[in-house]
Motif scaffolding. Structure first.
Motif, short mmCIF file in Angstrom:
data_model
loop_
_atom_site.label_atom_id
_atom_site.label_comp_id
_atom_site.label_asym_id
_atom_site.label_seq_id
_atom_site.Cartn_x
_atom_site.Cartn_y
_atom_site.Cartn_z
N HIS A 164 0.81 -1.23 0.00
CA HIS A 164 0.00 0.00 0.00
C HIS A 164 0.84 1.28 0.00
N ASP A 165 2.08 1.17 0.48
CA ASP A 165 2.96 2.35 0.49
C ASP A 165 3.56 2.55 -0.89
N GLY A 166 3.61 3.79 -1.33
CA GLY A 166 4.22 4.07 -2.64
C GLY A 166 3.16 4.14 -3.73
N ALA A 167 3.63 4.21 -4.96
CA ALA A 167 2.71 4.43 -6.09
C ALA A 167 2.56 3.18 -6.94
N GLY A 179 4.14 -0.25 -5.20
CA GLY A 179 5.15 0.05 -4.18
C GLY A 179 6.31 0.85 -4.78
N CYS A 180 6.00 1.71 -5.77
CA CYS A 180 7.07 2.45 -6.44
C CYS A 180 7.40 3.74 -5.67
N TYR A 181 8.66 4.01 -5.55
CA TYR A 181 9.10 5.25 -4.92
C TYR A 181 9.35 6.28 -6.01
N LEU A 182 8.67 7.43 -5.89
CA LEU A 182 8.79 8.46 -6.94
C LEU A 182 9.64 9.61 -6.45
N PRO A 183 10.25 10.33 -7.39
CA PRO A 183 11.03 11.51 -6.97
C PRO A 183 10.06 12.60 -6.49
N LEU A 184 10.41 13.29 -5.41
CA LEU A 184 9.52 14.35 -4.90
C LEU A 184 9.81 15.65 -5.66
N THR A 185 8.77 16.48 -5.80
CA THR A 185 8.98 17.77 -6.47
C THR A 185 9.89 18.65 -5.62
N TYR A 194 -0.19 19.97 1.10
CA TYR A 194 0.28 18.82 0.32
C TYR A 194 1.42 18.12 1.05
N GLY A 195 1.23 16.82 1.30
CA GLY A 195 2.29 16.03 1.94
C GLY A 195 3.12 15.32 0.88
N THR A 196 3.76 14.25 1.27
CA THR A 196 4.70 13.59 0.34
C THR A 196 3.99 12.88 -0.82
N ARG A 197 2.75 12.37 -0.60
CA ARG A 197 2.06 11.69 -1.70
C ARG A 197 1.87 12.65 -2.87
N HIS A 198 1.39 13.87 -2.52
CA HIS A 198 1.15 14.86 -3.57
C HIS A 198 2.47 15.37 -4.16
N ARG A 199 3.47 15.49 -3.33
CA ARG A 199 4.78 15.95 -3.83
C ARG A 199 5.38 14.91 -4.79
N VAL A 215 -5.41 10.09 -4.69
CA VAL A 215 -6.57 10.13 -3.79
C VAL A 215 -6.01 10.55 -2.44
N SER A 216 -6.54 11.67 -1.93
CA SER A 216 -6.06 12.15 -0.64
C SER A 216 -6.82 11.46 0.48
N GLU A 217 -6.04 10.87 1.37
CA GLU A 217 -6.68 10.16 2.49
C GLU A 217 -7.23 11.18 3.48
N GLU A 218 -6.56 12.36 3.59
CA GLU A 218 -7.01 13.37 4.56
C GLU A 218 -8.25 14.10 4.08
N ARG A 219 -8.23 14.52 2.81
CA ARG A 219 -9.33 15.36 2.31
C ARG A 219 -10.38 14.59 1.53
N1 ATP Z 1 8.30 9.34 -2.86
C1 ATP Z 1 7.15 8.69 -2.80
N2 ATP Z 1 6.76 7.92 -3.82
C2 ATP Z 1 5.58 7.27 -3.79
N3 ATP Z 1 4.72 7.33 -2.77
C3 ATP Z 1 5.05 8.09 -1.72
C4 ATP Z 1 6.27 8.80 -1.67
N4 ATP Z 1 6.34 9.47 -0.51
C5 ATP Z 1 5.20 9.17 0.14
N5 ATP Z 1 4.41 8.36 -0.56
C6 ATP Z 1 3.11 7.83 -0.17
O1 ATP Z 1 2.43 8.85 0.51
C7 ATP Z 1 2.08 8.38 1.81
C8 ATP Z 1 2.22 9.51 2.79
O2 ATP Z 1 1.31 10.46 2.44
P1 ATP Z 1 1.24 11.89 3.15
O3 ATP Z 1 0.13 11.88 4.15
O4 ATP Z 1 2.58 12.37 3.56
O5 ATP Z 1 0.88 12.70 1.84
P2 ATP Z 1 -0.30 13.70 1.51
O6 ATP Z 1 0.11 14.34 0.24
O7 ATP Z 1 -0.62 14.57 2.69
O8 ATP Z 1 -1.50 12.73 1.19
P3 ATP Z 1 -2.90 12.56 1.95
O9 ATP Z 1 -3.71 13.77 1.56
O10 ATP Z 1 -3.44 11.30 1.38
O11 ATP Z 1 -2.58 12.49 3.41
C9 ATP Z 1 3.05 7.27 2.12
O12 ATP Z 1 2.46 6.35 3.01
C10 ATP Z 1 3.30 6.66 0.77
O13 ATP Z 1 2.30 5.70 0.47
#
Ligand code: ATP
Length: 275
Positions: A164-167, A179-185, A194-199, A215-219
């Motif tokens: 579930h973690d990653g893209a 489970g892909c790790y993407l480069p952050l902006t 915007y947290g790391t998912r959006h970045r 899909v934002s889990e928070e919003r």
């Molecule tokens: N570099 C990355 N590549 C792919 N997925 C990532 C990466 N960094 C974080 N994530 C995913 O984002 C999740 C963390 O989301 P975070 O709450 O920080 O982001 P968010 O943008 O606030 O999203 P949300 O609105 O859903 O909370 C991690 O559990 C992971 O699944």
């Protein structure tokens, strides 16, 4: 027969046979039958070498083996053959364009999965690969090469599961990897919400022409990122439209020759291993 003895009917004949081989290959690409084709080609190659070297017993055995395939193939590949005949019955063998039903189905499965994640506040990130290869992103992740289904996508993003973690990275035919790790902006002028998912979604669309659906889990909202920019939150209809547009888009990746080449490389590399 000299070249000038060829009649116009011979050209027509060659064209029809070439077209039939092309369409049958197109139906076979991506199925188990490609592995059989690989086996037959290897045996045929050994047979040809045995013939040239005049190894009579070996060529005789190989000749008999190839003959036996006429009986073995319909038994082993009954489901694939049935599918081919069904496609022929539906007229798909003659259509030069892609199968519209498949495009609709994939678009529907993806949009339904993301809509479900949204309704349950499950965070998700899907990257739709276009012409820029994302091999660098998925080669270290978990390879799937699986059909695009709502159930599989939901299972991948389900909280607590190993993937579930990653893209998720997908192309127009399949879910390539999870489970892909993407480069952050590197952008600093984006909302602090915007947290790391959006970045990560912005990051991947800055380095490629991919589309990222988040899909934002928070919003509890779905947004699309393209070329380093986010859309407004998408309605269900807008999401479906984007998915439809993506799957019907004629990219270089969907080109039959590229798909065939990829398939052959995979077959020769030994199946579904990371390339
Ligand atoms: N570099 C990355 N590549 C792919 N997925 C990532 C990466 N960094 C974080 N994530 C995913 O984002 C999740 C963390 O989301 P975070 O709450 O920080 O982001 P968010 O943008 O606030 O999203 P949300 O609105 O859903 O909370 C991690 O559990 C992971 O699944």
């Amino acid at each position: 027969m000299a070249f000038f003895d060829l009649r116009w009917q011979d050209f027509l004949d060659i064209l029809i046979v070439a077209f039939l081989i092309y369409r049958v290959l197109m139906l076979l690409v991506g199925t188990r039958a490609m592995q059989l084709l690989r086996g037959v080609l290897i045996i045929g190659f050994i047979g040809a070498v045995a013939n040239i070297l005049e190894l009579r017993s070996l060529s005789w055995i190989i000749g008999k083996m190839l003959g036996a395939f006429i009986i073995v193939v319909p038994v082993l590949f009954q489901p694939e053959l049935r599918h081919m005949l069904e496609e022929l019955g539906k007229g798909h063998l003659w259509k030069v364009g892609r199968n519209e039903e498949d495009i609709d189905l994939r678009a529907e499965q993806l949009s339904k999965a993301l809509t479900y994640c949204k309704s349950q506040r499950i965070g998700a990130l899907c990257v739709l690969q276009r012409d820029t290869s994302l091999k660098e992103v998925w080669r270290t992740a978990v390879m799937l090469k699986a059909d695009i289904t709502e159930e599989l996508l939901i299972s991948i993003f389900w909280p607590g599961t190993p993937l579930h973690d990653g893209a998720v990275v997908m192309d127009q035919q399949s879910i390539v990897a999870a489970g892909c790790y993407l480069p952050l902006t590197e952008k600093t002028d984006i909302s602090r919400w915007y947290g790391t998912r959006h970045r990560a979604a912005l990051g991947v669309t800055e380095m490629s022409d991919a589309i990222a659906l988040v899909v934002s889990e928070e919003r509890g909202e779905i947004t699309a990122a393209v070329a380093g920019h986010f859309s407004k939150p998408l309605s269900e209809a807008q999401l479906k439209k984007i998915c439809n547009h993506y799957f019907s888009f004629e990219s270089k990746e969907s080109n039959f020759m590229d798909r065939l080449r990829e398939e052959i490389q995979q077959q020769w590399a030994g199946g579904d291993k990371n390339v």
